[in-house]
Design a protein around this motif. Sequence first.
Motif, PDB file in Angstrom:
ATOM      1  N   UNK A  72     -50.180  -2.165  -4.820  1.00 28.70           N
ATOM      2  CA  UNK A  72     -50.140  -1.263  -4.612  1.00 28.70           C
ATOM      3  C   UNK A  72     -51.575  -0.748  -4.050  1.00 28.70           C
ATOM      4  N   UNK A  83     -55.054  -8.266  10.970  1.00 28.76           N
ATOM      5  CA  UNK A  83     -53.456  -8.237  11.630  1.00 28.76           C
ATOM      6  C   UNK A  83     -53.798  -7.241  12.704  1.00 28.76           C
ATOM      7  N   UNK A 129     -49.074  -5.387  -0.564  1.00 30.22           N
ATOM      8  CA  UNK A 129     -48.789  -3.826  -1.350  1.00 30.22           C
ATOM      9  C   UNK A 129     -47.167  -3.286  -2.289  1.00 30.22           C
ATOM     10  N   UNK A 130     -47.380  -4.614  -2.080  1.00 31.61           N
ATOM     11  CA  UNK A 130     -45.874  -5.060  -3.369  1.00 31.61           C
ATOM     12  C   UNK A 130     -45.962  -5.385  -4.513  1.00 31.61           C
ATOM     13  N   UNK A 148     -46.389   3.995  -0.926  1.00 30.07           N
ATOM     14  CA  UNK A 148     -46.774   3.195  -1.536  1.00 30.07           C
ATOM     15  C   UNK A 148     -46.507   2.572  -2.977  1.00 30.07           C
ATOM     16  N   UNK A 190     -43.601  -0.239   2.201  1.00 28.61           N
ATOM     17  CA  UNK A 190     -45.008   0.155   2.346  1.00 28.61           C
ATOM     18  C   UNK A 190     -45.773  -0.908   3.099  1.00 28.61           C
ATOM     19  N   UNK A 191     -45.465  -1.873   2.758  1.00 28.76           N
ATOM     20  CA  UNK A 191     -46.403  -2.744   3.206  1.00 28.76           C
ATOM     21  C   UNK A 191     -46.140  -3.123   5.177  1.00 28.76           C
ATOM     22  N   UNK A 197     -50.719  -2.075  12.401  1.00 28.99           N
ATOM     23  CA  UNK A 197     -51.706  -2.933  12.674  1.00 28.99           C
ATOM     24  C   UNK A 197     -50.935  -3.389  13.993  1.00 28.99           C
ATOM     25  N   UNK A 222     -50.425 -10.615   7.658  1.00 32.73           N
ATOM     26  CA  UNK A 222     -49.339  -9.879   8.600  1.00 32.73           C
ATOM     27  C   UNK A 222     -48.498  -9.799   6.536  1.00 32.73           C
ATOM     28  N   UNK A 244     -50.801  -8.915   3.644  1.00 34.58           N
ATOM     29  CA  UNK A 244     -50.971  -7.050   3.382  1.00 34.58           C
ATOM     30  C   UNK A 244     -49.542  -7.037   2.470  1.00 34.58           C
ATOM     31  N   UNK A 245     -48.120  -7.642   3.181  1.00 32.37           N
ATOM     32  CA  UNK A 245     -46.962  -6.820   2.838  1.00 32.37           C
ATOM     33  C   UNK A 245     -47.026  -7.559   0.879  1.00 32.37           C
ATOM     34  N   UNK A 284     -52.894  -1.507  -0.489  1.00 31.87           N
ATOM     35  CA  UNK A 284     -53.302  -1.445   1.174  1.00 31.87           C
ATOM     36  C   UNK A 284     -53.577   0.375   1.017  1.00 31.87           C
ATOM     37  N   UNK A 285     -54.471   0.774   1.330  1.00 32.08           N
ATOM     38  CA  UNK A 285     -54.552   2.382   2.179  1.00 32.08           C
ATOM     39  C   UNK A 285     -54.318   2.210   3.551  1.00 32.08           C
ATOM     40  N   UNK A 339     -42.805  -0.069  -2.050  1.00 31.79           N
ATOM     41  CA  UNK A 339     -44.199  -0.943  -1.647  1.00 31.79           C
ATOM     42  C   UNK A 339     -43.996  -1.800  -0.237  1.00 31.79           C
ATOM     43  N   UNK A 359     -48.231  -3.240   8.476  1.00 25.69           N
ATOM     44  CA  UNK A 359     -48.627  -4.291   8.916  1.00 25.69           C
ATOM     45  C   UNK A 359     -48.256  -3.775  10.442  1.00 25.69           C
ATOM     46  N   UNK A 414     -55.082  -6.104   6.034  1.00 25.81           N
ATOM     47  CA  UNK A 414     -54.294  -5.681   6.936  1.00 25.81           C
ATOM     48  C   UNK A 414     -55.030  -4.882   8.103  1.00 25.81           C
TER      49      UNK A 414
END
Lengths: 308, 262
Positions: free
Chosen positions: A239, A62, A235-236, B233, B240-241, B248, A228, A231-232, A241-242, B237, B245, A59
Amino acid sequence: MSIYLPIAEISVNAFIILGMGAAVGFLSGMFGVGGGFLITPLLIFYNIPPAVAVATGANQVVASSFSGALSHFRRGTVDIKLGLILLSGGLVGASVGIYLFVLLRSLGQLDLIISLFYVIFLSVVGGLMLIESINSLRRAAANKPTSFRKPGQHNWVHRLPFKMRFKRSKIYLSAIPVVGLGFGIGVLTSIMGVGGGFIMVPAMIYLLRIPTNVVIGTSLFQIIFVTAFTTIVQATTNQSVDIFLGGMLMVAGVVGAQYGVRVGQKLRGDQLRALLALLVLAVGVRLALDLALTPDEFYSVITTKEGF
Amino acid sequence: MRLSSSAPVKCLTAFFALLWSGNLEAADEQLDIGISTNEIAITSDFAGADLTVFGALDNADQFLLQIGQYDVIVALEGPERKTIVRKKDRFFGIWINRYSMDFQPAPASYSISSTVPIDRIAKQIDLSGRTIGIEHIHLNASGSIGDGARVAEFRNALLRLRVASGLYQSEPVGVEFVSSSLFRATLRLPANIPVGRHKLRAFLFKNNEYVMERQLSLRVVKTGAEQFIFELAHKHAFLYGVLAVALAMFTGWLASVMFRRD
């Protein structure tokens, strides 16, 4: 000032995180790299769970690659066609990487593989860069002309089929190694949380013989999308990504990078590469020691449902 | 038909049993506990906390109370979670996780406090039967155990690591009587306390014999931004992702505009 990270589920010192981000940002600006390969190990040394460190590292990249790519766009040093072909391989690679990530995590070997990947890639890339920059420094000392790219010289890569013309880069090249390189870097992005610029840039210059002026801009361009995407997907599926951690790293990182760029412009290219090579090797050695030395604690506990 | 006819008989037996026990205990002591809050909030600067539990002991025998024959144990059991314990071993020169054992759901945190050390309050078998004390938390291996001899080894490692990280802790003299019938218990909550529903259990012992137990429930929650981020999150999810992005890209764009020199 301690701050609780909602996803990593630990309290950290905000100033240490900001300092890490600024220091890595400074180095990435100075050397023209994304900095993911430094930020992820640093976070792991600071006891952030490796799964969170990797996903949050992606992340953070990016932000730094987007910032870098924008200035390359303004200068017109991005080959979009080449970038898109790299990207097609990159997205597939990142998906495969995420699959491996989930698999390794369930087997309990994720931390090991992350460390091993880092040790292997950092030592190989750091070692090669050090040798190359020392040779270049020697030639400079002997007042011999230095050149990276020898036009007209071809290798096995240029005998592959499916050749395409890349106008911006002024080259005629097979799509196979481009997609393959993108794929490999994509896997690394998922597993290591790096943009992969530190591998992609040398590979594009030495292996694909792409002109140096478009290499960095093009690699940054495709890194934006692969990180990117990673990251997505992280996250999906995990879980992990902080956003607190990532936000602090990004803000400190982009500011640090601006100062790094200024310092970097005062140093010579071969000196810069030698320094970067030493830095890369140092991180690799530190991680290798962690794997090889007898640990203080043989057992580890994983509490499921939450946490890492 | 046969089933329904047996029900009143059972009720009657229970009734007589009650009467019988009532006759035996001349004074039936009552234990009551209360807490000031039933929700503990984890804020961004949460570094652990002390939970104070107040309790009352009614109908106590004053003489026995004076000579310290009543003992109180208070324990806060965290939410039940499955656990995996892994052990590293050397493999071709590097240390990797080679052995692992799964444990059935068990309290992920445990904090206990008592008037005197618990092994002086009751016999091991009583404590074990009522799962009182860190040593008696039910940690059972699940799945294919393989070599059964290793269960104790992994269980001990799990206990040791949880104690070391502060998730399991005991305060052997954390309960004190503030008056003849009121007591105060202090439980230490670690910074890494798991969120979820916790169970507060209080036990009364007289002459080293179990008298009664009280239970209360307590929720540990994240608050404010932490809670919001965590929920987002886990429940949204993908969104959130995308947000991560976007953040960022915004940061990167802002930096390139602010520091633009060309």
